[in-house]
Scaffold this active site. Sequence first.
Site, PDB file in Angstrom:
ATOM      1  CB  CYS A 154      -0.916   0.082   1.108  1.00 38.19           C
ATOM      2  SG  CYS A 154      -1.687   1.486   1.392  1.00 38.19           S
ATOM      3  CG  ASP A 191      -2.528  15.211  -3.437  1.00 37.67           C
ATOM      4  OD1 ASP A 191      -3.464  14.575  -2.982  1.00 37.67           O
ATOM      5  OD2 ASP A 191      -1.993  15.148  -4.418  1.00 37.67           O
ATOM      6  CG  HIS A 195      -4.463  -0.823   4.860  1.00 37.20           C
ATOM      7  ND1 HIS A 195      -3.985  -0.110   3.961  1.00 37.20           N
ATOM      8  CD2 HIS A 195      -5.310  -1.645   4.453  1.00 37.20           C
ATOM      9  CE1 HIS A 195      -4.509  -0.394   2.945  1.00 37.20           C
ATOM     10  NE2 HIS A 195      -5.313  -1.182   3.095  1.00 37.20           N
ATOM     11  CG  ASN A 237     -12.469  10.983  -3.942  1.00 37.53           C
ATOM     12  OD1 ASN A 237     -13.450  11.779  -3.713  1.00 37.53           O
ATOM     13  ND2 ASN A 237     -11.456  11.283  -4.237  1.00 37.53           N
ATOM     14  CG  HIS A 264      -3.974   3.638   3.582  1.00 35.48           C
ATOM     15  ND1 HIS A 264      -3.062   3.232   4.283  1.00 35.48           N
ATOM     16  CD2 HIS A 264      -4.525   4.729   4.707  1.00 35.48           C
ATOM     17  CE1 HIS A 264      -2.785   3.553   5.572  1.00 35.48           C
ATOM     18  NE2 HIS A 264      -3.612   4.494   5.786  1.00 35.48           N
ATOM     19  CG  HIS A 276      -6.622   9.217   1.108  1.00 37.70           C
ATOM     20  ND1 HIS A 276      -6.701   8.104   0.358  1.00 37.70           N
ATOM     21  CD2 HIS A 276      -7.038  10.048  -0.249  1.00 37.70           C
ATOM     22  CE1 HIS A 276      -7.198   8.053  -0.975  1.00 37.70           C
ATOM     23  NE2 HIS A 276      -7.341   9.380  -1.353  1.00 37.70           N
ATOM     24  CG  HIS A 326      -8.396  14.565  -0.989  1.00 43.27           C
ATOM     25  ND1 HIS A 326      -7.464  14.676  -1.985  1.00 43.27           N
ATOM     26  CD2 HIS A 326      -9.145  13.498  -0.982  1.00 43.27           C
ATOM     27  CE1 HIS A 326      -7.440  13.685  -2.422  1.00 43.27           C
ATOM     28  NE2 HIS A 326      -8.463  12.675  -2.028  1.00 43.27           N
TER      29      HIS A 326
HETATM   30  P1  5GP Z   1      -7.891   9.931  -4.204  1.00 40.52           P
HETATM   31  O1  5GP Z   1      -7.800  10.007  -5.680  1.00 40.52           O
HETATM   32  O2  5GP Z   1      -7.575   8.288  -3.892  1.00 40.52           O
HETATM   33  O3  5GP Z   1      -8.975  10.262  -3.486  1.00 40.52           O
HETATM   34  O4  5GP Z   1      -6.490  10.712  -3.794  1.00 40.52           O
HETATM   35  C1  5GP Z   1      -5.372  10.171  -3.727  1.00 40.52           C
HETATM   36  C2  5GP Z   1      -4.528  11.443  -3.906  1.00 40.52           C
HETATM   37  O5  5GP Z   1      -3.172  10.725  -3.574  1.00 40.52           O
HETATM   38  C3  5GP Z   1      -4.204  12.194  -5.110  1.00 40.52           C
HETATM   39  O6  5GP Z   1      -4.688  13.637  -4.839  1.00 40.52           O
HETATM   40  C4  5GP Z   1      -2.944  12.075  -5.436  1.00 40.52           C
HETATM   41  O7  5GP Z   1      -2.450  13.272  -6.203  1.00 40.52           O
HETATM   42  C5  5GP Z   1      -2.275  11.670  -4.283  1.00 40.52           C
HETATM   43  N1  5GP Z   1      -0.944  10.769  -4.274  1.00 40.52           N
HETATM   44  C6  5GP Z   1      -0.827   9.816  -5.151  1.00 40.52           C
HETATM   45  N2  5GP Z   1       0.558   9.244  -5.046  1.00 40.52           N
HETATM   46  C7  5GP Z   1       1.064  10.129  -4.189  1.00 40.52           C
HETATM   47  C8  5GP Z   1       2.357   9.986  -3.610  1.00 40.52           C
HETATM   48  O8  5GP Z   1       3.421   9.277  -3.886  1.00 40.52           O
HETATM   49  N3  5GP Z   1       2.804  11.183  -2.784  1.00 40.52           N
HETATM   50  C9  5GP Z   1       1.922  11.898  -2.303  1.00 40.52           C
HETATM   51  N4  5GP Z   1       2.243  12.875  -1.378  1.00 40.52           N
HETATM   52  N5  5GP Z   1       0.633  11.939  -2.784  1.00 40.52           N
HETATM   53  C10 5GP Z   1      -0.001  10.998  -3.782  1.00 40.52           C
HETATM   54 ZN    ZN Z   2      -2.142   1.007   3.451  1.00 37.96          ZN
END
Ligand code: 5GP
Ligand code: ZN
Length: 114
Positions: A4, A30, A46, A87, A98, A100, A102
């Site tokens: 993950c 992000d 997790h 999301n 995992h 999260h 925003h």
């Molecule tokens: P989701 O689309 O799952 O709601 O959000 C995932 C977020 O993780 C995205 O906004 C993406 O830019 C961010 N993200 C993906 N990979 C990485 C990473 O390696 N480092 C950081 N800091 N953010 C990441």
């Molecule tokens: Zn995880």
Amino acid sequence: MSDCLFCKIIAGEIPSTKVYEDEFVYAFKDINPLAPVHILVVPKTHIASAAEITAENSAYVAHIFEAAAKIAKEQGIAEDGYRVATNIGENGCQSVKHLHFHILGGRKLNETMG
Ligand code: 5GP
Ligand code: ZN
């Protein structure tokens, strides 16, 4: 969870720009910011998504929102307002499995959530 991305970030195996950490949560910038302030807050355990929240782990969510309030104040976006969003799954456009949240702020955000 070994494969993950966010578990690896929490473990320090993948670098990130930390903005807050305590016993239960980790918060970092992000990598692809959608607003002047775009921070992700994750539980240190997790949990795949908010769809996996139960009576046993819901304290993490409360703690995440406590942390988010602190972070927003520290980042100087609390007064003008901001958005906290998560999301879930395919239709929710969740790309990292995992849990999260925003934190988005620093400008007037779009009115539409969809
Ligand atoms: P989701 O689309 O799952 O709601 O959000 C995932 C977020 O993780 C995205 O906004 C993406 O830019 C961010 N993200 C993906 N990979 C990485 C990473 O390696 N480092 C950081 N800091 N953010 C990441
Ligand atoms: Zn995880």
